[in-house]
Write a protein that holds these residues in place. Structure first.
Motif, mmCIF file in Angstrom:
data_model
loop_
_atom_site.group_PDB
_atom_site.id
_atom_site.type_symbol
_atom_site.label_atom_id
_atom_site.label_comp_id
_atom_site.label_asym_id
_atom_site.label_seq_id
_atom_site.Cartn_x
_atom_site.Cartn_y
_atom_site.Cartn_z
ATOM 1 N N GLY A 15 47.486 38.772 51.765
ATOM 2 C CA GLY A 15 47.704 40.206 51.092
ATOM 3 C C GLY A 15 46.493 41.227 51.712
ATOM 4 N N TYR A 59 46.804 43.443 40.037
ATOM 5 C CA TYR A 59 47.293 41.962 40.090
ATOM 6 C C TYR A 59 48.443 41.906 38.811
ATOM 7 C CZ TYR A 59 42.985 40.786 42.138
ATOM 8 O OH TYR A 59 41.877 41.101 43.182
ATOM 9 N N THR A 62 49.396 42.836 43.802
ATOM 10 C CA THR A 62 51.102 42.554 43.603
ATOM 11 C C THR A 62 51.233 44.085 43.129
ATOM 12 O OG1 THR A 62 50.316 41.615 41.645
ATOM 13 C CG2 THR A 62 51.258 40.546 43.448
ATOM 14 N N TRP A 66 54.608 38.251 51.012
ATOM 15 C CA TRP A 66 55.533 38.379 49.543
ATOM 16 C C TRP A 66 56.848 37.870 49.635
ATOM 17 C CZ3 TRP A 66 53.586 44.096 47.879
ATOM 18 C CH2 TRP A 66 52.262 43.978 47.302
ATOM 19 N N TYR A 83 53.465 46.389 45.135
ATOM 20 C CA TYR A 83 54.765 45.826 45.368
ATOM 21 C C TYR A 83 55.881 47.102 45.170
ATOM 22 C CZ TYR A 83 59.167 43.085 45.669
ATOM 23 O OH TYR A 83 60.273 42.591 45.841
ATOM 24 N N LEU A 89 54.684 40.443 40.123
ATOM 25 C CA LEU A 89 54.600 38.765 40.878
ATOM 26 C C LEU A 89 55.910 38.085 40.489
ATOM 27 C CD1 LEU A 89 52.880 36.819 42.238
ATOM 28 C CD2 LEU A 89 51.974 36.055 40.015
ATOM 29 N N THR A 98 51.747 30.156 45.950
ATOM 30 C CA THR A 98 51.159 31.288 46.001
ATOM 31 C C THR A 98 49.745 30.989 46.093
ATOM 32 O OG1 THR A 98 50.854 33.484 44.538
ATOM 33 C CG2 THR A 98 50.683 31.154 43.449
ATOM 34 N N GLY A 116 50.340 42.361 50.459
ATOM 35 C CA GLY A 116 51.767 42.533 50.852
ATOM 36 C C GLY A 116 52.209 42.169 52.136
ATOM 37 N N ILE A 150 58.463 39.433 42.698
ATOM 38 C CA ILE A 150 58.421 38.969 44.059
ATOM 39 C C ILE A 150 58.981 37.611 44.050
ATOM 40 C CG2 ILE A 150 56.735 38.075 45.719
ATOM 41 C CD1 ILE A 150 55.137 40.653 44.860
ATOM 42 N N ALA A 183 48.951 36.602 45.818
ATOM 43 C CA ALA A 183 48.975 37.274 44.436
ATOM 44 C C ALA A 183 48.097 38.403 44.507
ATOM 45 C CB ALA A 183 48.423 36.343 43.465
#
Length: 363
Positions: A25, A75, A51, A30, A54, A80, A98, A27, A83, A48
């Motif tokens: 992360g 978060y 997120t 994902w 996103y 999530l 995850t 991203g 995703i 995670a």
């Protein structure tokens, strides 16, 4: 000697090939990357972290200064969920994991969110997740996989989990100091022979046997089939690979496709992080701004990790990790932060996930 791959049984799930794609992360891994990895018979792992970024924050309820406001939005449960939903469209019912950093704010809430939106496995590091089962007790089907950097750390987790929750991990990831992102070692220990992955795996595998012989997954610097076979010969049941997947078309942080083929070994360094662990990153973006003395001003918006103490540690190291990783995901090459493992310079072309897994499994 090349070994014949065996399927990997973790909890109630079976993975065709014993390869995890590391959770990256903000991203980087994902829906597109993790979904395609799981589709090809390995374990795709959704990060995670962050997120809220996103799809340009369209699932976030509150934004300040073009950033997700507070941990509840950084978060984002809604993001999530989206995703996972999109990853499932790619991989179907194949196992999907995850990665949730133990150091984050709202850790328990994010673990519960992951269970509710359909994670089959939760991988957790950046600290010892001694209370992870507390947040998953209503989801016994979810496999729990801590990340450790020593047999001693595994012993601590197993002892506490068995005493408090009457369970042990479903598998364990042992990560050496060649990985990208945050390390489980002091800076100077990252270079010592005793902490290199090949010396950690046998000891962690022996400790795992004392607690039920669950699978040991070796991570950090794994590059090719030769490396995989070596780790299996040392007692691992499988491997986790992150950096190799930076060089794929399906990598969710598209800037890496342009960056990685142009990286040389000297572009990769260990840096200080607001999380409190050394981190391996590329010498560009915000790290270049730091050296020039014109890094962005730090103002804590997302309150992402507890060790940062609401931006105090960020000010000491000179950059906000939430802002910088978020900008990296969005493709800002001037102020983004870009993680890579020690072998990132070996990426010389961008390939599809299917072709990479074909190469690694020689199917």
């Amino acid at each position: 000697m090349q070994q014949t791959f065996q399927s990997l049984k973790i909890g109630k799930y079976t993975i065709k090939y014993p390869i995890f794609q590391g959770g990256m992360g903000v991203g980087i891994s994902w829906d597109r990357l993790a979904g395609n990895v799981s589709k090809e018979g390995c374990l795709g792992i959704i990060s995670a972290v962050g997120t809220g970024y996103y799809k340009n924050m369209q699932f976030v309820e509150r934004i300040l200064s073009s950033k997700p406001l507070e941990a509840i939005n950084f978060y984002s449960r809604n993001a999530l969920n989206e995703i996972f939903k999109n990853a499932r469209k790619i991989c179907g019912n194949n196992p999907l994991g995850t990665n949730i950093l133990y150091a984050i704010n709202d850790y328990g809430r994010v673990v519960r969110d992951a269970c509710e939106v359909g994670a089959n496995m939760i991988i957790s590091g950046a600290g010892l997740p001694t209370n992870m089962p507390e947040f998953t007790k209503n989801f016994p089907e979810v496999a729990l996989i801590p990340i450790v950097s020593s047999a001693r750390a595994l012993r601590i987790i197993c002892k506490r989990w068995s005493e408090r929750y009457k369970r042990v991990p479903d598998a364990i990831v042992v990560e050496g100091p060649l990985s990208g992102g945050h390390q489980g070692f002091k800076y100077e220990d990252c270079f010592k022979e005793e902490y290199q992955l090949e010396n950690l795996v046998p000891k962690v595998a022996e400790e795992a046997r004392q607690w039920g012989n669950f699978p040991v997954i070796a991570a950090g610097g794994i590059w090719d089939r030769k490396d995989i076979d070596k780790m299996l010969s040392l007692g691992a049941s499988g491997v986790q690979m992150g950096t190799r997947f930076l060089g794929t078309y399906e990598c969710d942080a598209e800037a890496y496709r342009e960056i990685m083929p142009n990286i040389v070994k000297e572009d990769i360094e260990l840096v200080k992080s607001p999380v409190g662990f050394p981190a391996r990153a590329l010498k560009l973006g915000v790290l270049e701004r730091l050296k020039e003395g014109n890094a962005p001003k730090i103002k804590c918006i997302s309150n992402c990790v507890s060790p940062c103490h609401r931006g105090e540690e960020a000010k000491k190291v000179g950059y906000c990790i939430a802002d910088s990783l978020g900008k990296g995901h969005l493709g800002d090459k001037r102020e983004g932060l870009y993680f890579s493992g020690a072998n990132g310079y070996r990426i010389n072309e961008i390939v599809h996930v299917k072709d990479l897994i074909d190469e690694l499994t020689q199917r």
